[in-house]
Design a protein around this motif. Structure first.
Motif, mmCIF file in Angstrom:
data_model
loop_
_atom_site.group_PDB
_atom_site.id
_atom_site.type_symbol
_atom_site.label_atom_id
_atom_site.label_comp_id
_atom_site.label_asym_id
_atom_site.label_seq_id
_atom_site.Cartn_x
_atom_site.Cartn_y
_atom_site.Cartn_z
ATOM 1 N N LYS A 121 0.717 -1.213 -0.019
ATOM 2 C CA LYS A 121 0.059 -0.048 -0.112
ATOM 3 C C LYS A 121 0.795 1.318 -0.014
ATOM 4 O O LYS A 121 2.035 1.277 0.306
ATOM 5 N N LYS A 185 -6.972 2.897 -5.191
ATOM 6 C CA LYS A 185 -7.295 1.489 -4.655
ATOM 7 C C LYS A 185 -6.228 1.167 -3.807
ATOM 8 O O LYS A 185 -6.192 -0.023 -3.169
ATOM 9 N N LYS A 206 -12.446 9.080 2.990
ATOM 10 C CA LYS A 206 -12.863 8.111 3.474
ATOM 11 C C LYS A 206 -13.731 7.109 2.564
ATOM 12 O O LYS A 206 -13.498 6.094 2.214
ATOM 13 N N ASN A 207 -15.147 7.731 2.249
ATOM 14 C CA ASN A 207 -15.969 7.254 1.605
ATOM 15 C C ASN A 207 -15.675 6.838 0.060
ATOM 16 O O ASN A 207 -16.417 5.820 -0.448
ATOM 17 N N ASN A 208 -14.516 7.379 -0.542
ATOM 18 C CA ASN A 208 -14.270 7.084 -2.059
ATOM 19 C C ASN A 208 -13.194 6.046 -2.004
ATOM 20 O O ASN A 208 -12.800 5.738 -3.115
ATOM 21 N N LEU A 209 -12.784 5.541 -0.922
ATOM 22 C CA LEU A 209 -11.313 4.591 -1.020
ATOM 23 C C LEU A 209 -11.556 3.389 -0.498
ATOM 24 O O LEU A 209 -12.506 3.080 0.631
ATOM 25 N N ASP A 210 -10.732 2.226 -0.796
ATOM 26 C CA ASP A 210 -10.969 1.022 -0.514
ATOM 27 C C ASP A 210 -9.789 0.869 0.464
ATOM 28 O O ASP A 210 -8.554 0.596 0.259
ATOM 29 N N ASP A 214 -11.825 -0.611 7.498
ATOM 30 C CA ASP A 214 -12.871 0.380 7.443
ATOM 31 C C ASP A 214 -12.461 1.819 7.534
ATOM 32 O O ASP A 214 -13.353 2.695 8.001
#
Length: 412
Positions: A121, A185, A206-210, A214
């Motif tokens: 990552k 991603k 945060k809502n748009n990333l994997d 969580d």
């Protein structure tokens, strides 16, 4: 010339001849034009001039050394190029600009391929700046471990950030940049300072990333920024002394005449002038610490300057000098921690735990000390520390456990 070769004459004749021999320095024309390369092949000693490669070298020099595009149009530079090779095709600054953009696109594609190929990552630090002309800019940097297990850092973007500088606007901007690089991603965490808008920024992004877990460990607060906030809070306890030291340094550096008077005082009290006075940047506490260190070294020179120069009225009192000495000793630990956190050529997640622990223990010790001044200062700093580091980061604790020097012992 004819020389006697009889042995009784020795070799003196030959030595004198070797110094004046004409043919000794005469080489075959082929030797001067040809040479053998590393592969053992015979080729021209001077390769054919490559105009495209020449342009590429010039462009790399412009980028690497921050030269203006007009550099290529300087008369003296052009004369040098033509002297080295009369076949050089000179080009304009507009062509240089176009070539720089081409190099950027090539390097960007290469970096995109590298980022997409790494198995792990990517961690992102990001920050916003306001220029002197009040234009906003946002930066994005990638930290990752490559396929060979080497720690890598790449500046991805330094982009213009139009208003408004809200959390939502910054989240949209960063997400568009991540999509452009094709790494939306592969993100693990993002490190930000403690600006109020950053909490909204993180929740929107945060809502748009994997994300792992969580996104529980997605937002990392900048340790150096937290330390800066903690220490700036403590320095408020001695604000008057800080201002006096700062103004004293400014006074001595204000003109050449004042600097000469100060150097005379330094010589009078038998100190070395090579160390030099250090001016601080008020927003960076570590520069304030360095200023204190240099001021304490020249303490006697400042006191003598106060006597010899009636215009100098900002010299700290004996009590204030005593406070500055205590502060400098106290802040040295924080300075070492800040330097450790600011490292870029080694991983820092594994050392976070031990250094934060060191800071907490130092503040607790000073809060219980008999020195009323340091006690008040430590109490102020503790309040700011608890605001951000009341709880230790779980993910940072895991990093400390994975360090074979610490394992579970440090965390326990």
């Amino acid at each position: 010339m004819v020389y006697s070769a009889d042995s009784r004459y020795g070799t003196g004749n030959l030595i004198r001849h070797s110094r004046t021999c004409v043919k000794k320095d005469t080489r075959d024309l082929g030797q001067m034009l040809l040479q053998t390369n590393a592969a053992g092949e015979l080729g021209p000693r001077f390769p054919k001039f490559n105009a495209e490669f020449f342009r590429e070298l010039v462009v790399i020099a412009i980028v690497k050394h921050g030269l203006p595009f007009q550099f290529i149009e300087y008369d003296s530079i052009r004369n040098i190029f033509l002297y080295l090779n009369p076949e050089t095709k000179l080009f304009s600054r507009n062509t240089a600009k176009t070539d720089v953009l081409k190099v950027y696109e090539i390097e960007k594609k290469r970096l995109i391929d590298m980022l997409r190929s790494i198995p792990g990552k990517i961690s992102l630090p990001s920050d916003c700046w306001m220029s002197i002309t009040t234009n906003g800019y946002i930066s994005l940097i990638a930290h990752f471990v490559d396929n060979k297990w080497n720690l890598q850092k790449r500046i991805l973007n330094f982009s213009f950030m139009p208003p408004p500088h809200t959390g939502v606007a910054m989240a949209e901007k960063i997400y568009s940049l991540l999509k452009d690089w094709g790494i939306e991603k592969k993100i693990e965490s993002i490190t930000l300072d403690n600006a109020a808008a950053n909490d909204v920024f993180v929740s929107c992004l945060k809502n748009n990333l994997d994300l792992l877990c969580d996104g529980e460990y997605f937002h990392v607060r900048c340790c150096a920024d937290i330390l800066n906030s903690v220490i700036q809070e403590g320095l408020k306890e001695v604000n008057a002394a800080v201002i006096k030291v700062r103004e004293s340094v400014k006074y001595c550096k204000g003109s050449q005449a004042r600097e000469c008077r100060f150097l005379d005082c330094v010589e009078y009290v038998s100190l070395s002038s090579s160390r030099g006075l250090r001016q601080d940047v008020p927003t960076r506490w570590n520069s304030t610490f360095i200023m204190f260190e240099s001021a304490l070294y020249f303490k006697k020179a400042f006191m003598h300057l106060e006597i010899s120069d009636t215009n100098y009225v900002q010299c700290p009192t004996s009590e204030e000098w005593s406070k500055i000495e205590k502060i400098s000793k106290f802040l040295k630990v924080f300075y070492e921690v800040t330097c450790a956190f600011s490292g870029t050529k080694y991983p820092t997640a594994n050392i976070y735990f031990q250094h934060v622990l060191k800071v907490r223990l130092l503040l607790k010790e000073e809060m219980e000390s008999d020195d009323a001044f340091l006690k008040r200062m430590a109490i102020r700093m503790w309040g700011k520390l608890e605001k951000y580091w009341a709880e230790f980061s779980t993910i940072m604790a895991i990093a400390a456990i994975l360090d074979p020097r610490y394992k579970f012992q440090l965390v326990d």
